[in-house]
Every structure is written in structure tokens, then in C-alpha cells.
Motif scaffolding. Structure first.
Motif, PDB file in Angstrom:
ATOM      1  N   ILE A 117    -122.483  32.849 -31.744  1.00  0.00           N
ATOM      2  CA  ILE A 117    -121.693  31.712 -32.209  1.00  0.00           C
ATOM      3  C   ILE A 117    -120.504  32.296 -32.962  1.00  0.00           C
ATOM      4  CG2 ILE A 117    -121.638  29.644 -33.648  1.00  0.00           C
ATOM      5  CD1 ILE A 117    -124.605  29.287 -33.199  1.00  0.00           C
ATOM      6  N   SER A 118    -119.299  32.041 -32.447  1.00  0.00           N
ATOM      7  CA  SER A 118    -118.106  32.648 -33.044  1.00  0.00           C
ATOM      8  C   SER A 118    -116.932  31.676 -32.984  1.00  0.00           C
ATOM      9  CB  SER A 118    -117.744  33.938 -32.296  1.00  0.00           C
ATOM     10  OG  SER A 118    -116.919  33.655 -31.183  1.00  0.00           O
ATOM     11  N   PRO A 119    -115.845  31.981 -33.721  1.00  0.00           N
ATOM     12  CA  PRO A 119    -114.654  31.119 -33.657  1.00  0.00           C
ATOM     13  C   PRO A 119    -114.076  31.000 -32.250  1.00  0.00           C
ATOM     14  CG  PRO A 119    -114.527  32.590 -35.546  1.00  0.00           C
ATOM     15  CD  PRO A 119    -115.705  33.035 -34.741  1.00  0.00           C
ATOM     16  N   TYR A 120    -114.370  31.983 -31.390  1.00  0.00           N
ATOM     17  CA  TYR A 120    -113.853  31.951 -30.016  1.00  0.00           C
ATOM     18  C   TYR A 120    -114.539  30.881 -29.165  1.00  0.00           C
ATOM     19  CZ  TYR A 120    -111.785  36.449 -31.308  1.00  0.00           C
ATOM     20  OH  TYR A 120    -111.070  37.434 -31.938  1.00  0.00           O
ATOM     21  N   ASP A 121    -115.628  30.297 -29.665  1.00  0.00           N
ATOM     22  CA  ASP A 121    -116.340  29.279 -28.880  1.00  0.00           C
ATOM     23  C   ASP A 121    -115.457  28.080 -28.571  1.00  0.00           C
ATOM     24  OD1 ASP A 121    -118.598  30.817 -28.915  1.00  0.00           O
ATOM     25  OD2 ASP A 121    -119.552  29.752 -30.571  1.00  0.00           O
ATOM     26  N   SER A 122    -114.457  27.827 -29.416  1.00  0.00           N
ATOM     27  CA  SER A 122    -113.576  26.683 -29.163  1.00  0.00           C
ATOM     28  C   SER A 122    -112.866  26.817 -27.820  1.00  0.00           C
ATOM     29  CB  SER A 122    -112.539  26.544 -30.288  1.00  0.00           C
ATOM     30  OG  SER A 122    -111.756  27.722 -30.394  1.00  0.00           O
ATOM     31  N   ASN A 123    -112.761  28.051 -27.318  1.00  0.00           N
ATOM     32  CA  ASN A 123    -112.151  28.268 -26.005  1.00  0.00           C
ATOM     33  C   ASN A 123    -112.959  27.604 -24.889  1.00  0.00           C
ATOM     34  OD1 ASN A 123    -110.241  29.800 -27.299  1.00  0.00           O
ATOM     35  ND2 ASN A 123    -111.149  31.769 -26.739  1.00  0.00           N
ATOM     36  N   LEU A 124    -114.251  27.418 -25.117  1.00  0.00           N
ATOM     37  CA  LEU A 124    -115.074  26.751 -24.106  1.00  0.00           C
ATOM     38  C   LEU A 124    -114.587  25.324 -23.863  1.00  0.00           C
ATOM     39  CD1 LEU A 124    -118.720  27.843 -25.042  1.00  0.00           C
ATOM     40  CD2 LEU A 124    -117.445  28.469 -22.976  1.00  0.00           C
ATOM     41  N   ILE A 125    -114.076  24.699 -24.904  1.00  0.00           N
ATOM     42  CA  ILE A 125    -113.559  23.336 -24.765  1.00  0.00           C
ATOM     43  C   ILE A 125    -112.135  23.339 -24.222  1.00  0.00           C
ATOM     44  CG2 ILE A 125    -112.846  21.273 -26.062  1.00  0.00           C
ATOM     45  CD1 ILE A 125    -115.274  21.680 -27.855  1.00  0.00           C
ATOM     46  N   SER A 126    -111.314  24.249 -24.711  1.00  0.00           N
ATOM     47  CA  SER A 126    -109.882  24.202 -24.379  1.00  0.00           C
ATOM     48  C   SER A 126    -109.501  24.965 -23.116  1.00  0.00           C
ATOM     49  CB  SER A 126    -109.067  24.751 -25.559  1.00  0.00           C
ATOM     50  OG  SER A 126    -109.418  26.099 -25.826  1.00  0.00           O
ATOM     51  N   ASP A 127    -110.284  25.979 -22.741  1.00  0.00           N
ATOM     52  CA  ASP A 127    -109.897  26.830 -21.613  1.00  0.00           C
ATOM     53  C   ASP A 127    -110.196  26.196 -20.261  1.00  0.00           C
ATOM     54  OD1 ASP A 127    -108.923  28.727 -23.292  1.00  0.00           O
ATOM     55  OD2 ASP A 127    -110.379  30.288 -22.787  1.00  0.00           O
ATOM     56  N   SER A 128    -109.914  26.964 -19.215  1.00  0.00           N
ATOM     57  CA  SER A 128    -110.174  26.510 -17.844  1.00  0.00           C
ATOM     58  C   SER A 128    -111.660  26.574 -17.531  1.00  0.00           C
ATOM     59  CB  SER A 128    -109.417  27.408 -16.859  1.00  0.00           C
ATOM     60  OG  SER A 128    -109.954  28.726 -16.889  1.00  0.00           O
ATOM     61  N   ARG A 132    -116.137  28.410 -18.803  1.00  0.00           N
ATOM     62  CA  ARG A 132    -117.381  27.647 -18.882  1.00  0.00           C
ATOM     63  C   ARG A 132    -118.377  28.096 -17.807  1.00  0.00           C
ATOM     64  NH1 ARG A 132    -113.349  24.118 -20.464  1.00  0.00           N
ATOM     65  NH2 ARG A 132    -112.865  23.420 -18.337  1.00  0.00           N
ATOM     66  N   ARG A 133    -117.871  28.460 -16.617  1.00  0.00           N
ATOM     67  CA  ARG A 133    -118.762  29.013 -15.584  1.00  0.00           C
ATOM     68  C   ARG A 133    -119.397  30.310 -16.065  1.00  0.00           C
ATOM     69  NH1 ARG A 133    -114.773  27.583 -12.166  1.00  0.00           N
ATOM     70  NH2 ARG A 133    -113.931  29.700 -12.034  1.00  0.00           N
ATOM     71  N   LYS A 134    -118.582  31.158 -16.672  1.00  0.00           N
ATOM     72  CA  LYS A 134    -119.112  32.433 -17.185  1.00  0.00           C
ATOM     73  C   LYS A 134    -120.178  32.190 -18.242  1.00  0.00           C
ATOM     74  CE  LYS A 134    -115.147  35.467 -16.286  1.00  0.00           C
ATOM     75  NZ  LYS A 134    -114.069  36.287 -16.887  1.00  0.00           N
ATOM     76  N   PHE A 135    -119.932  31.211 -19.099  1.00  0.00           N
ATOM     77  CA  PHE A 135    -120.910  30.862 -20.137  1.00  0.00           C
ATOM     78  C   PHE A 135    -122.218  30.392 -19.506  1.00  0.00           C
ATOM     79  CE2 PHE A 135    -122.614  27.225 -22.676  1.00  0.00           C
ATOM     80  CZ  PHE A 135    -123.149  27.967 -23.718  1.00  0.00           C
ATOM     81  N   LEU A 136    -122.124  29.514 -18.501  1.00  0.00           N
ATOM     82  CA  LEU A 136    -123.309  29.008 -17.819  1.00  0.00           C
ATOM     83  C   LEU A 136    -124.055  30.140 -17.116  1.00  0.00           C
ATOM     84  CD1 LEU A 136    -125.072  26.634 -16.873  1.00  0.00           C
ATOM     85  CD2 LEU A 136    -123.446  26.283 -14.995  1.00  0.00           C
ATOM     86  N   ASP A 137    -123.308  30.997 -16.420  1.00  0.00           N
ATOM     87  CA  ASP A 137    -123.938  32.113 -15.709  1.00  0.00           C
ATOM     88  C   ASP A 137    -124.628  33.071 -16.678  1.00  0.00           C
ATOM     89  OD1 ASP A 137    -123.209  31.230 -13.191  1.00  0.00           O
ATOM     90  OD2 ASP A 137    -121.331  32.354 -13.172  1.00  0.00           O
ATOM     91  N   LYS A 258    -115.995  27.498  -8.044  1.00  0.00           N
ATOM     92  CA  LYS A 258    -115.052  26.529  -8.618  1.00  0.00           C
ATOM     93  C   LYS A 258    -115.771  25.487  -9.486  1.00  0.00           C
ATOM     94  CE  LYS A 258    -111.397  28.183  -6.547  1.00  0.00           C
ATOM     95  NZ  LYS A 258    -110.286  28.796  -7.305  1.00  0.00           N
ATOM     96  N   ASP A 259    -117.065  25.666  -9.726  1.00  0.00           N
ATOM     97  CA  ASP A 259    -117.836  24.736 -10.553  1.00  0.00           C
ATOM     98  C   ASP A 259    -117.276  24.659 -11.978  1.00  0.00           C
ATOM     99  OD1 ASP A 259    -119.483  24.358  -8.403  1.00  0.00           O
ATOM    100  OD2 ASP A 259    -121.245  25.331  -9.267  1.00  0.00           O
ATOM    101  N   ASP A 260    -117.642  23.591 -12.667  1.00  0.00           N
ATOM    102  CA  ASP A 260    -117.190  23.442 -14.052  1.00  0.00           C
ATOM    103  C   ASP A 260    -118.243  22.679 -14.851  1.00  0.00           C
ATOM    104  OD1 ASP A 260    -115.640  23.533 -16.322  1.00  0.00           O
ATOM    105  OD2 ASP A 260    -113.932  22.445 -15.483  1.00  0.00           O
TER     106      ASP A 260
END
Length: 360
Positions: A117-128, A132-137, A258-260
Motif C-alpha cells: 500500500i503506497s502513495p502510487y496506488d492512486s495511479n490505479l484510479i487515474s492511469d490506463s 489495472r491489468r498488471k495489478f489484477l495479474d 485489453k481487459d480493464d
């Protein structure tokens, strides 16, 4: 599983440093720029063999040095394992378990599960969707080695198909039969990945809501929606219907690559209607749900890495979070903070064994 000891040589800004850890809570305190997050990154390396910051391995070798090593003693049920990661500047990275080198990084994934859990997690909401696919994988791969194998094979096959499409365009010819050789393996690997992603997200959702209710105290309904081309078509249909488009683009335009994941609050995109506090609470809830699922599926308690957590939540919320993690026996916790007194106060409230390391 717990990490008993950690030693670093030439890793990022650390020339040589070692730690003996508490089995429960460990805190790294010091000013910005002294290397606290780098220690968490070393722990992340032990888990998945790479940096959570996305740095290449070579960039993690201390400036002016020829290698880095990360070595740890890990309590694994009744025995202790030694995990060592060595990366010479002039050759490839080596990961060893009890002096035996892994043939493939994939063989190590899942041994020591972790959640960051880090400040970079906000990228999961704002990024492409890619992030999020990488996070899920990454979530599923720590619990399912077959999934990781299928994912690696799928990615290789897509790369081969894309290379053929580019070759067709370069040489101004087209051979449909040659391209269709890839249809079956892409379809087989991709369909299995789709089914596992779908099931994982379905089971994750109520857990995310549960933790969001505890952390936020709010009444919002939050959800993770899995979006995929395969929701409405078979893979064979996707490949067949998009072949003309793929020829023009020179890459495979449809598929699970291309999943999201769509993050929603009360049926709307959380990035559009959620306050900063609601978004932070959602992301922490998502990570806690990840811990829950990993523990449920593997029987292992992931290590929890909390980087600059006070940037996300106030002191009271941090105390609630750590108490919650302890109460549910989620595993060993590692925290970074810039204020020693604040960290001591939080830890004191929890009444668990802890160690505080001052980094300078």
C-alpha cells in the motif's frame, strides 16, 4: 510466513545494511530521501523478484558499484529458508532459495506473497487499463501458478502474432493461414485467463465492500467491474472478426490483453465522483481484500508493506487499519514514516510486538 532477517549490499542508496525483524510490526522512520521506501522495495523483491516502482534491475545497483544483493532469512512453518537475490551489472539476475538457483522467476512467485500500500496506488484510479491489468495479474499470480504459466504463454503468443502482422505489412503480402496458426493457443490460454479473472473479481467484490464499510464508515456502495471483450464473444470470434482491423494496425486489437477493471461508487466512476478521502479508503479496502483472498487461496499470510501510509490516512485511520490487520491475523507488517513520535504513538496503541528502525 515471516521475514526474520534482511541484509542489503549496494541496493539503491544502501551500501550495506541489515535488520533483525519483529514477527509482527516493523517501522522504518527517517527524513525523506534516506532510503526507507528502498527497504520496502527490497522486501518486494523477495516476494516477486522485481521492484514495485517499475525500475529496471540495473537501476537498483548503487551508483558506482558492480552488483547488488538482497538476502533474507524467512520463517516458513517449521523451517527457515534463505532467499538470496544477486544482480551483477554485467550478467542476469539470480534468485536462490537455500543456495539452489531458480530456473525461472515464475517458480518463485507465490512463495512469499506480499501486498503493498503506497502513495502510487492512486495511479490505479487515474492511469490506463494497463496498470489495472498488471495489478489484477499480480494478485492472481501469487495464488495460482497455472494462471501465471498461461499468462506468460499468452503474452508470448500475442507477441509472435503481432510480429507476423508487422512482417506482412513490411513485405506487403498477407497469409491468413499462417496467422490462424496462433488462433488456437491464444484462444485456449486467453479463455482460461478470462474465466479466472472473472471469478477472482466476483469473489473480491464483497470483501472490498466489507473493508470499505469499516474504514470509511460511509454508506457508499463500491464495486470492481471486470470489463473484457470476452464477455460477449468467444475468443475465436474476436480474432476472426478483427482480422482486417489487425492487418491495418499491425497488432492484435482484441483479447484479454485489453481487459480493464472499472472502479465504481454508487454505480458511477469513482475517479469522477469520489472525494480524495473516498478514493484513498477504496484503494486501501482493495488492498485489504487482496490480502484476504491470497490468505484464503494459499493458506499463507502475505507480508504487508505500508509505504508512507500517513500520506493516505490520518493517525486514527492508520491505527484502525493496523489493528484490523492484526485482528484478522493478516501477517507481518512493515511501515515507513517520516515522524518517529507519530509512529511510536500508533504502535503503542496496538499493544503488539514491534521494532522501530531509524534510517539516516
Amino acid at each position: 510466513m515471516t521475514i526474520n532477517k534482511l541484509s542489503l549490499i549496494n541496493f539503491k542508496n544502501h551500501s550495506e545494511v541489515s535488520f533483525d525483524f519483529s514477527p509482527q510490526i516493523n517501522c522504518f522512520v527517517g527524513n525523506n530521501g534516506v532510503g526507507k521506501t528502498n527497504i520496502l522495495d527490497a522486501l518486494h523483491y523477495l516476494s516477486v523478484g522485481k521492484s514495485f516502482l517499475g525500475n529496471s534491475d540495473l537501476n537498483n545497483i548503487k551508483s558506482g558499484e558492480d552488483f547488488f544483493t538482497i538476502e533474507s532469512e524467512i520463517q516458513n512453518e517449521e523451517k527457515e529458508d534463505i532467499i538470496k537475490i544477486l544482480h551483477p551489472r554485467e550478467s542476469k539476475k539470480i534468485i536462490k532459495k537455500n543456495d539452489k538457483t531458480y530456473d525461472r522467476l515464475a517458480d518463485h512467485i507465490g512463495y512469499l506473497p506480499s501486498v503493498m500500500i503506497s502513495p502510487y496506488d492512486s495511479n490505479l484510479i487515474s492511469d490506463s487499463g494497463e496498470s489495472r491489468r498488471k495489478f489484477l495479474d499480480a494478485m492472481i499470480s501469487q495464488t495460482d501458478s497455472v494462471y501465471l504459466f498461461d499468462l506468460i504463454q499468452y503474452q508470448k503468443t500475442i507477441q509472435q502474432r503481432n510480429a507476423l502482422l508487422k512482417n506482412f505489412a513490411k513485405n506487403r503480402y498477407f497469409d491468413k493461414d499462417s496467422l490462424e496458426i496462433y488462433d488456437d493457443p491464444i484462444s485456449n490460454f486467453g479463455t482460461r485467463i478470462f474465466e479466472k479473472r472473472k471469478e477472482f473479481v466476483e469473489k473480491l467484490n464483497p470483501i472490498v465492500q466489507h473493508y470499505y464499510d469499516i474504514i470509511s464508515g460511509g454508506k457508499e456502495k463500491v464495486s470492481v467491474v471486470y470489463e473484457s471483450h470476452l464477455s460477449d464473444n468467444t475468443f475465436q470470434e474476436l480474432l476472426s472478426n478483427s482480422i482486417d482491423k489487425d492487418r491495418v494496425l499491425t497488432y492484435t486489437s482484441k483479447g484479454i490483453h485489453k481487459d480493464d477493471l472499472i472502479f465504481e461508487m454508487n454505480g458511477n466512476l469513482i475517479k469522477k465522483i469520489g472525494s480524495q478521502g473516498q478514493q484513498k479508503s477504496f484503494l486501501v479496502s482493495l488492498k485489504l481484500a487482496q490480502i484476504n483472498r491470497i490468505k484464503e487461496l494459499t493458506g499463507k499470510s502475505p507480508i504487508l508493506l505500508l509505504d508512507d501510509i500517513f500520506d493516505k490516512l490520518d493517525d486514527t485511520r492508520v491505527s484502525q487499519l493496523i489493528e484490523l490487520v492484526n485482528k484478522e491475523n493478516f501477517g507481518q507488517i512493515f511501515i515507513t514514516d517520516t515522524h518517529k513520535e507519530r509512529t511510536e504513538n500508533v504502535v503503542r496503541r496496538i499493544h503488539e510486538e514491534s521494532k522501530i528502525f531509524e534510517i539516516s
